[in-house]
Scaffold this motif. Structure first.
Motif, PDB file in Angstrom:
ATOM      1  N   ILE A  73      36.286  71.151  22.134  1.00  0.00           N
ATOM      2  CA  ILE A  73      35.322  71.969  21.419  1.00  0.00           C
ATOM      3  C   ILE A  73      35.063  73.130  22.282  1.00  0.00           C
ATOM      4  O   ILE A  73      34.919  73.222  23.602  1.00  0.00           O
ATOM      5  CB  ILE A  73      34.047  71.024  21.342  1.00  0.00           C
ATOM      6  N   THR A  74      35.579  74.260  21.593  1.00  0.00           N
ATOM      7  CA  THR A  74      35.606  75.498  22.181  1.00  0.00           C
ATOM      8  C   THR A  74      34.450  76.639  21.983  1.00  0.00           C
ATOM      9  O   THR A  74      34.387  77.630  22.653  1.00  0.00           O
ATOM     10  CB  THR A  74      36.860  76.187  22.046  1.00  0.00           C
ATOM     11  N   ASP A  75      33.649  76.333  20.594  1.00  0.00           N
ATOM     12  CA  ASP A  75      32.690  77.190  20.206  1.00  0.00           C
ATOM     13  C   ASP A  75      31.609  77.162  21.307  1.00  0.00           C
ATOM     14  O   ASP A  75      30.726  76.149  21.338  1.00  0.00           O
ATOM     15  CB  ASP A  75      31.971  76.641  18.834  1.00  0.00           C
ATOM     16  N   GLN A  76      31.407  78.385  21.895  1.00  0.00           N
ATOM     17  CA  GLN A  76      30.451  78.197  23.002  1.00  0.00           C
ATOM     18  C   GLN A  76      28.927  78.311  22.503  1.00  0.00           C
ATOM     19  O   GLN A  76      28.008  77.691  23.282  1.00  0.00           O
ATOM     20  CB  GLN A  76      30.495  79.572  23.892  1.00  0.00           C
ATOM     21  N   SER A  77      28.752  78.525  21.325  1.00  0.00           N
ATOM     22  CA  SER A  77      27.196  78.342  20.759  1.00  0.00           C
ATOM     23  C   SER A  77      26.872  76.970  20.434  1.00  0.00           C
ATOM     24  O   SER A  77      25.963  76.590  20.604  1.00  0.00           O
ATOM     25  CB  SER A  77      27.057  79.213  19.719  1.00  0.00           C
ATOM     26  N   VAL A  78      27.882  76.275  19.924  1.00  0.00           N
ATOM     27  CA  VAL A  78      27.936  74.774  19.829  1.00  0.00           C
ATOM     28  C   VAL A  78      27.429  74.007  21.230  1.00  0.00           C
ATOM     29  O   VAL A  78      26.929  73.081  21.205  1.00  0.00           O
ATOM     30  CB  VAL A  78      29.151  74.073  19.100  1.00  0.00           C
ATOM     31  N   LEU A  79      28.289  74.445  22.112  1.00  0.00           N
ATOM     32  CA  LEU A  79      28.102  73.937  23.284  1.00  0.00           C
ATOM     33  C   LEU A  79      26.891  74.076  24.038  1.00  0.00           C
ATOM     34  O   LEU A  79      26.196  73.087  24.651  1.00  0.00           O
ATOM     35  CB  LEU A  79      29.365  74.458  24.417  1.00  0.00           C
ATOM     36  N   ALA A  80      26.405  75.176  23.991  1.00  0.00           N
ATOM     37  CA  ALA A  80      25.427  75.818  24.231  1.00  0.00           C
ATOM     38  C   ALA A  80      23.993  74.919  23.811  1.00  0.00           C
ATOM     39  O   ALA A  80      22.788  74.396  24.305  1.00  0.00           O
ATOM     40  CB  ALA A  80      24.908  77.104  24.099  1.00  0.00           C
ATOM     41  N   ALA A  81      24.119  74.642  22.378  1.00  0.00           N
ATOM     42  CA  ALA A  81      23.120  73.901  21.779  1.00  0.00           C
ATOM     43  C   ALA A  81      23.014  72.614  22.042  1.00  0.00           C
ATOM     44  O   ALA A  81      22.057  72.048  22.361  1.00  0.00           O
ATOM     45  CB  ALA A  81      23.386  74.042  20.149  1.00  0.00           C
ATOM     46  N   ILE A  82      24.140  71.716  22.306  1.00  0.00           N
ATOM     47  CA  ILE A  82      24.286  70.387  22.904  1.00  0.00           C
ATOM     48  C   ILE A  82      23.432  70.524  24.344  1.00  0.00           C
ATOM     49  O   ILE A  82      22.809  69.432  24.410  1.00  0.00           O
ATOM     50  CB  ILE A  82      25.774  69.933  23.126  1.00  0.00           C
ATOM     51  N   ASN A  83      23.813  71.353  25.067  1.00  0.00           N
ATOM     52  CA  ASN A  83      23.418  71.314  26.383  1.00  0.00           C
ATOM     53  C   ASN A  83      21.600  71.915  26.387  1.00  0.00           C
ATOM     54  O   ASN A  83      21.052  71.246  27.226  1.00  0.00           O
ATOM     55  CB  ASN A  83      23.986  72.657  27.191  1.00  0.00           C
ATOM     56  N   ASN A  84      21.517  72.273  25.406  1.00  0.00           N
ATOM     57  CA  ASN A  84      19.613  72.724  25.258  1.00  0.00           C
ATOM     58  C   ASN A  84      18.944  71.818  24.864  1.00  0.00           C
ATOM     59  O   ASN A  84      17.547  71.607  24.905  1.00  0.00           O
ATOM     60  CB  ASN A  84      19.558  74.121  24.207  1.00  0.00           C
ATOM     61  N   ILE A  85      19.578  70.572  23.917  1.00  0.00           N
ATOM     62  CA  ILE A  85      18.736  69.618  23.387  1.00  0.00           C
ATOM     63  C   ILE A  85      18.720  68.360  24.246  1.00  0.00           C
ATOM     64  O   ILE A  85      19.885  67.719  24.337  1.00  0.00           O
ATOM     65  CB  ILE A  85      19.368  69.602  21.990  1.00  0.00           C
ATOM     66  N   PRO A  86      17.553  68.000  24.582  1.00  0.00           N
ATOM     67  CA  PRO A  86      17.468  66.494  25.440  1.00  0.00           C
ATOM     68  C   PRO A  86      17.732  65.667  24.099  1.00  0.00           C
ATOM     69  O   PRO A  86      17.017  64.873  23.395  1.00  0.00           O
ATOM     70  CB  PRO A  86      16.067  66.503  25.694  1.00  0.00           C
TER      71      PRO A  86
ATOM     72  N   SER B  80      24.955  60.065  15.977  1.00  0.00           N
ATOM     73  CA  SER B  80      26.586  60.248  16.098  1.00  0.00           C
ATOM     74  C   SER B  80      26.816  60.476  17.484  1.00  0.00           C
ATOM     75  O   SER B  80      25.969  61.091  18.458  1.00  0.00           O
ATOM     76  CB  SER B  80      26.769  61.565  15.231  1.00  0.00           C
ATOM     77  N   GLN B  81      27.983  60.206  17.809  1.00  0.00           N
ATOM     78  CA  GLN B  81      28.660  60.594  19.204  1.00  0.00           C
ATOM     79  C   GLN B  81      28.563  62.094  19.264  1.00  0.00           C
ATOM     80  O   GLN B  81      28.856  62.813  18.280  1.00  0.00           O
ATOM     81  CB  GLN B  81      30.143  59.925  19.087  1.00  0.00           C
ATOM     82  N   PRO B  82      28.194  62.718  20.414  1.00  0.00           N
ATOM     83  CA  PRO B  82      27.734  64.057  20.522  1.00  0.00           C
ATOM     84  C   PRO B  82      29.357  64.652  20.435  1.00  0.00           C
ATOM     85  O   PRO B  82      29.199  65.951  19.611  1.00  0.00           O
ATOM     86  CB  PRO B  82      27.591  64.317  22.155  1.00  0.00           C
ATOM     87  N   TYR B  83      30.428  64.240  20.549  1.00  0.00           N
ATOM     88  CA  TYR B  83      31.722  65.071  20.325  1.00  0.00           C
ATOM     89  C   TYR B  83      31.716  65.171  18.575  1.00  0.00           C
ATOM     90  O   TYR B  83      32.162  66.280  18.317  1.00  0.00           O
ATOM     91  CB  TYR B  83      32.663  64.381  20.755  1.00  0.00           C
ATOM     92  N   THR B  84      31.266  64.164  18.151  1.00  0.00           N
ATOM     93  CA  THR B  84      31.427  64.073  16.386  1.00  0.00           C
ATOM     94  C   THR B  84      30.490  65.324  16.096  1.00  0.00           C
ATOM     95  O   THR B  84      30.727  66.097  15.147  1.00  0.00           O
ATOM     96  CB  THR B  84      31.080  62.796  16.073  1.00  0.00           C
TER      97      THR B  84
ATOM     98  N   ALA C 171      29.388  67.720  17.815  1.00  0.00           N
ATOM     99  CA  ALA C 171      29.877  69.209  17.954  1.00  0.00           C
ATOM    100  C   ALA C 171      31.252  69.557  17.037  1.00  0.00           C
ATOM    101  O   ALA C 171      31.147  70.491  16.580  1.00  0.00           O
ATOM    102  CB  ALA C 171      30.179  69.218  19.337  1.00  0.00           C
ATOM    103  N   TYR C 172      31.947  68.531  16.820  1.00  0.00           N
ATOM    104  CA  TYR C 172      33.179  68.706  16.081  1.00  0.00           C
ATOM    105  C   TYR C 172      32.644  69.226  14.688  1.00  0.00           C
ATOM    106  O   TYR C 172      33.199  70.231  14.187  1.00  0.00           O
ATOM    107  CB  TYR C 172      33.848  67.332  16.102  1.00  0.00           C
ATOM    108  N   GLN C 173      31.855  68.579  13.814  1.00  0.00           N
ATOM    109  CA  GLN C 173      31.301  68.904  12.590  1.00  0.00           C
ATOM    110  C   GLN C 173      30.834  70.418  12.657  1.00  0.00           C
ATOM    111  O   GLN C 173      30.900  71.155  11.736  1.00  0.00           O
ATOM    112  CB  GLN C 173      30.309  67.996  12.185  1.00  0.00           C
TER     113      GLN C 173
ATOM    114  N   VAL D 127      31.514  70.665   5.257  1.00  0.00           N
ATOM    115  CA  VAL D 127      32.229  69.661   6.255  1.00  0.00           C
ATOM    116  C   VAL D 127      31.816  68.100   5.887  1.00  0.00           C
ATOM    117  O   VAL D 127      30.573  67.895   5.786  1.00  0.00           O
ATOM    118  CB  VAL D 127      32.064  70.028   7.426  1.00  0.00           C
ATOM    119  N   ILE D 128      32.800  67.469   5.275  1.00  0.00           N
ATOM    120  CA  ILE D 128      32.628  66.055   5.129  1.00  0.00           C
ATOM    121  C   ILE D 128      33.751  64.936   5.294  1.00  0.00           C
ATOM    122  O   ILE D 128      34.774  65.231   5.326  1.00  0.00           O
ATOM    123  CB  ILE D 128      32.304  66.005   3.543  1.00  0.00           C
ATOM    124  N   PRO D 129      33.190  63.759   5.809  1.00  0.00           N
ATOM    125  CA  PRO D 129      34.176  62.584   6.012  1.00  0.00           C
ATOM    126  C   PRO D 129      34.364  62.036   5.011  1.00  0.00           C
ATOM    127  O   PRO D 129      33.496  61.352   4.156  1.00  0.00           O
ATOM    128  CB  PRO D 129      33.572  61.906   7.379  1.00  0.00           C
ATOM    129  N   VAL D 130      35.773  61.728   4.296  1.00  0.00           N
ATOM    130  CA  VAL D 130      35.991  61.329   3.241  1.00  0.00           C
ATOM    131  C   VAL D 130      36.951  60.107   3.279  1.00  0.00           C
ATOM    132  O   VAL D 130      37.872  60.212   3.968  1.00  0.00           O
ATOM    133  CB  VAL D 130      36.548  62.403   2.157  1.00  0.00           C
TER     134      VAL D 130
END
Length: 218
Positions: free
Chosen positions: A26-39, A67-71, A73-75, A177-180
């Motif tokens: 996961i390379t999107d810095q805004s996504v990583l920051a969101a995960i870091n900011n949310i308890p 969901s798993q945090p990686y999932t 972040a991925y979506q 984005v959808i898992p099928v």
């Protein structure tokens, strides 16, 4: 009454979680920051609090999971969220993914079909942080035609096929984005609406989600 506290230890564990999903691609810095900011521990039963920052899914009741945090972040990374975009999320669950989208300043419209989960989320004090987040009790396959069109659509459950009504509710240029796939494994897809009735489809990694079901459950 539960007290919501975010300790230095929990913040440190969250930073370790962010580092681990960065290493997984996961390379999107805004996504990583969101995960870091949310308890994330706020969204789980207190029994799971000590392991809330392990990169795995946990039960939240009614046969559903956070969901798993990686999932998550991925979506979210595949969606390429921009501030103030209208995003339709199918499957509120614990509201963790919805809050990640709201942290990115999207206007989030999220649907939950399980009445008990929907009622629990309504009582969740953390959601007051996000006035850009709206909750609906309904059938995800129907979407929210009253609020369409949407810039982005995110489905957080395993769909046997791509729901036609959700495609119709996307803006031209919008993405879904959808898992099928089947019950065990699904392929993550990103669908771009090129024009009315014309779509491009990209295929990504395999995942395993709980099934996307039709109708509402009281």
């Amino acid at each position: 009454m539960r007290r919501y506290e975010d300790s230095y230890k929990q913040k440190g564990l969250r930073k370790q979680l962010v580092d681990s999903i960065l290493q997984k691609g996961i390379t999107d810095q805004s996504v990583l920051a969101a995960i870091n900011n949310i308890p994330r521990h706020y969204f789980l039963d207190t029994a799971f609090e000590s392991i809330a920052y392990e990169d795995r899914a946990f039960p939240i009741g009614e046969g559903q999971t956070i969901s798993q945090p990686y999932t998550v972040a991925y979506q979210t990374q595949l969606l390429e969220i921009k501030p103030f975009e209208k995003v339709l999320e199918i499957g509120t669950g614990s509201a963790y993914q919805a809050c990640v989208l709201a942290e990115l300043k999207a206007m989030v419209f999220t649907i939950e079909r399980q009445k008990r989960l929907f009622d629990l989320v309504k009582l969740f004090p953390f959601k007051a942080k996000y006035p850009n987040l709206r909750f609906f009790y309904g059938d995800g396959y129907e979407g929210l035609p009253t609020y369409a069109p949407f810039d982005k659509v995110l489905v957080t459950a395993a769909a046997p096929m791509i729901p036609e009504k959700l495609l119709q509710q996307m803006k031209v240029g919008g993405k879904m984005v959808i898992p099928v796939g089947g019950q065990e494994v699904q392929r993550m897809l990103r669908i771009t609406k090129v024009s009315e009735g014309d779509f491009e489809q990209e295929m990504f990694d395999n995942f395993s989600f709980v099934p996307m079901l039709a109708g509402k459950k009281a």
